[in-house]
Design an enzyme around this catalytic site. Sequence first.
Site, mmCIF file in Angstrom:
data_model
loop_
_atom_site.group_PDB
_atom_site.id
_atom_site.type_symbol
_atom_site.label_atom_id
_atom_site.label_comp_id
_atom_site.label_asym_id
_atom_site.label_seq_id
_atom_site.Cartn_x
_atom_site.Cartn_y
_atom_site.Cartn_z
ATOM 1 C CG HIS A 263 6.257 -2.872 2.905
ATOM 2 N ND1 HIS A 263 4.886 -2.786 2.997
ATOM 3 C CD2 HIS A 263 6.714 -1.611 3.075
ATOM 4 C CE1 HIS A 263 4.529 -1.532 3.218
ATOM 5 N NE2 HIS A 263 5.624 -0.787 3.273
ATOM 6 C CD GLU A 264 10.625 -0.785 3.269
ATOM 7 O OE1 GLU A 264 10.623 0.190 2.487
ATOM 8 O OE2 GLU A 264 9.932 -0.820 4.316
ATOM 9 C CG HIS A 267 7.971 1.724 -0.475
ATOM 10 N ND1 HIS A 267 6.925 2.591 -0.690
ATOM 11 C CD2 HIS A 267 7.785 1.229 0.783
ATOM 12 C CE1 HIS A 267 6.136 2.613 0.386
ATOM 13 N NE2 HIS A 267 6.626 1.790 1.298
ATOM 14 C CD GLU A 293 2.763 2.237 3.050
ATOM 15 O OE1 GLU A 293 3.697 3.016 2.748
ATOM 16 O OE2 GLU A 293 2.908 1.286 3.844
#
Lengths: 499, 499
Positions: A263-264, A267, A293
Amino acid sequence: MSTEIEKDFLEYVKKMENFSEARSLMFWDLRTGAPRKGVEQRSEVIGTLSTEIFNMSTSDQMKEYIEALSESADVSEITRKTVEECKKNYDRNKKIPEKEYKEYVILESKSEAVWEQAKAKSDFAMFQPYLEKIVETKKRFLDYWGYEGHKYNTLLDDYEPGITVDILDEVFGNLRKELVPLVQAVKDSSQQPRTDFLFEHFPKEKQRQLSLEILNNLGYDFESGRLDETVHPFAISLNPNDVRVTTKYDEKDFRTAIFGTIHECGHAVYEQNISKDLIGTPLCDGTSMGIHESQSLFFENMIGRHPSFWKANYPLLQKHSNGQFDNVSLEDFYRAINVAGPSLIRIEADEMTYALHVIVRYEIEKGLFSDEIEVKDLPQIWNDKMEEYLGVRPTNDAEGVLQDVHWSGGAFGYFPSYALGYIYSAQMKAAMDKDLPNYGELLAENNIQPIKEWLTKNVHQYGKMKKPVEILKDITGEGINSSYLVNYLRKKYGEIYQF
Amino acid sequence: MSTEIEKDFLEYVKKMENFSEARSLMFWDLRTGAPRKGVEQRSEVIGTLSTEIFNMSTSDQMKEYIEALSESADVSEITRKTVEECKKNYDRNKKIPEKEYKEYVILESKSEAVWEQAKAKSDFAMFQPYLEKIVETKKRFLDYWGYEGHKYNTLLDDYEPGITVDILDEVFGNLRKELVPLVQAVKDSSQQPRTDFLFEHFPKEKQRQLSLEILNNLGYDFESGRLDETVHPFAISLNPNDVRVTTKYDEKDFRTAIFGTIHECGHAVYEQNISKDLIGTPLCDGTSMGIHESQSLFFENMIGRHPSFWKANYPLLQKHSNGQFDNVSLEDFYRAINVAGPSLIRIEADEMTYALHVIVRYEIEKGLFSDEIEVKDLPQIWNDKMEEYLGVRPTNDAEGVLQDVHWSGGAFGYFPSYALGYIYSAQMKAAMDKDLPNYGELLAENNIQPIKEWLTKNVHQYGKMKKPVEILKDITGEGINSSYLVNYLRKKYGEIYQF
């Protein structure tokens, strides 16, 4: 004439950005291992930098620059958009009388402390007077700031420029209508995935090795970043050449680290690939919370929970683990990491139910700012909505209306961007499928490059040069449309849960 | 009246200190793991903060504060000394015409680059014109700054306030006279320690564990610090509650990490124990280079190379190593880590010969600024002095006059503080022996607390509230006196080398 002042303005803005980079590094350091006793003094240093940045952003000098450059035709595109950003920020900060703003800052910090206690005691009544004051103050601020149509539009604009209540009512309305029965079908399915093998002991150092390899496979550039361990995972950009990620290791559930890291990584890959031409301007950042997001969720779900990704990476996982997957087929593993179903806590929700948690909050926020909902009624309204949309009812406020910190800090308008991230990512995936029909094969070969290039070309490079709606329009030819997310979820979960 | 301006002044100074803390964290981060590609932009941020600090330190506002508070009787002691520091800094920076200063900064950076090449090629002639220009410029600056007695006094004062050529001539003169025959005696001894067992493979992670345990045993506070790995070990203070150390691991020579760690620990324990009342002022720092070095050297030599310290810690070393000390007696080990003798390179020198390397540099620097020595003659003079004092002669400039970076950056006056550190530490040790006659027993029990308390009481707590000479006078009742160092070295090396 214009050239000279444009140059000065860009220097001025660059100085602000440099202070901001210093502040970001201090935040990163505080969370990754700054000594405990140094925290108090460190907070003072962060305060000094924040004050300096705030003062520069609202100075007479800034006003002069904005006035001189706003209407100027012969400035560069980057300057023009930078002026726009600075003006938005200037107006926002200058329109509130200083005294009222200071009172609000104090209220906010008290309110956060009270919320923490109230949550621990599961006692909404304790928090209620503070929340009432915060809503009341925000409403007064909205009168200073001004708004078009619904008051809440101005709050939304802070996080997702261009998004309005009219848009969300339609998009979230459609989404809710489709998701509620889907959640029910999953819940009712007799084909619940086996998950017992997920929770065996997976040593931290092994998880770290695995996280590093997966980051590398996903195109994260370690020459422009690093991985550290924190209590809450995050990604932070100092500048596109230094975008750091962190993760958390749970030795009893490897999913925390792996999916947190992926997930990170989404980003971070966004920030690493913003055009270097934007360094030193406020445009050198993701264009909105929702688009940001969308990138983390694209990585987490469209890549990290895709069967082909694990075709390539399951052997890696098996190699690093203590044998917990030796007798688990890839198929069973895939089903297990996609287990879904209604739950009470948003941050623990899966990709199928997550948006419903957000919609509950959106409807409440909208009602608060249109005076249709009163703060005192929140626990009841919250619980009713949870029951109606997700089929589960909180038994206390801690697992209900008090679960999130956002409202105690006055962050109304923030929640919708989480759900928008899901919707955007599904829209992007549908568009990508046309350009990369071999998407699954690419994942199966750990060949992320074409996918990353597609995202960079269509999203990352622009930073704040394009607004969220422009990004979406240029990719898909249409506006926000939740049907892609619905189709994606229905197909995926229909297969897994066999309905 | 005075109270209001005093308050404002302290706020102003605190802001500068806060910017400075931010900058220090960026330096730390650059050296401990900042991503490679981010370095360029990071340097810009450091530049922004440095400019800001410089501008504040030379502003009209600062001038007003200095004028208003310098003569004021009713300010606190801390304010008074802070004003003194700010005034010294203000005068130093304001007296040089801006144009000349800018030219000098450019010269300095060019000169460092040329020095690096010249050293690589061992070609002093290449570096000579740059060094000539630097010396020439520094002399002109000295005319702006002013000086009492010898021109070089003003340069010395930058690093070691209160120290003059007259003092150093006597102190270094005596020291040289005593050290030269001592070095000869050690060299001629037939009792050279066995050292072969030092160089076996010692895994990095084990060295790290050992370093952590030794830091802990030495009273380093991990709640106010942390240990990292870097190419060059250092200690850095962000504030007394956040003082970080780094070390370097050489798997073929554990001494690099262990004695490096102990040395930096001495610097760090100094900074950790400066009075918290001084936070936010420029007084919250070691009082001079020499006193700082006295603390690192006290830890490294008076503690870390003391036989009793290893009585307590040798089992720890044995436990962490791969068995390389299993058949080495404590006595042999002690002799090995105290091996001494003449060498060409200062930074590799031992505690017996180190000061002689410094004296060579001191005599040359003094001669340059009294016009008795010309830059072009440096290689010859350097080599002659090395031969005379240490009995070894460089065969090229890289291992001779080009070995140190200092002169290329114009840092004249810096070298003496290294030797002063040795002298101070021996004086302090002699004074401590009176207060703590059981010093050896304390070390043998790993009971550093009383030693640390003694140093904190007499040195650490004051930060810059006391000048180096005051510190020394209050501890010993006398001025700088090299005979304590001589006695210490003669006794210690007489025992080890049996003469």
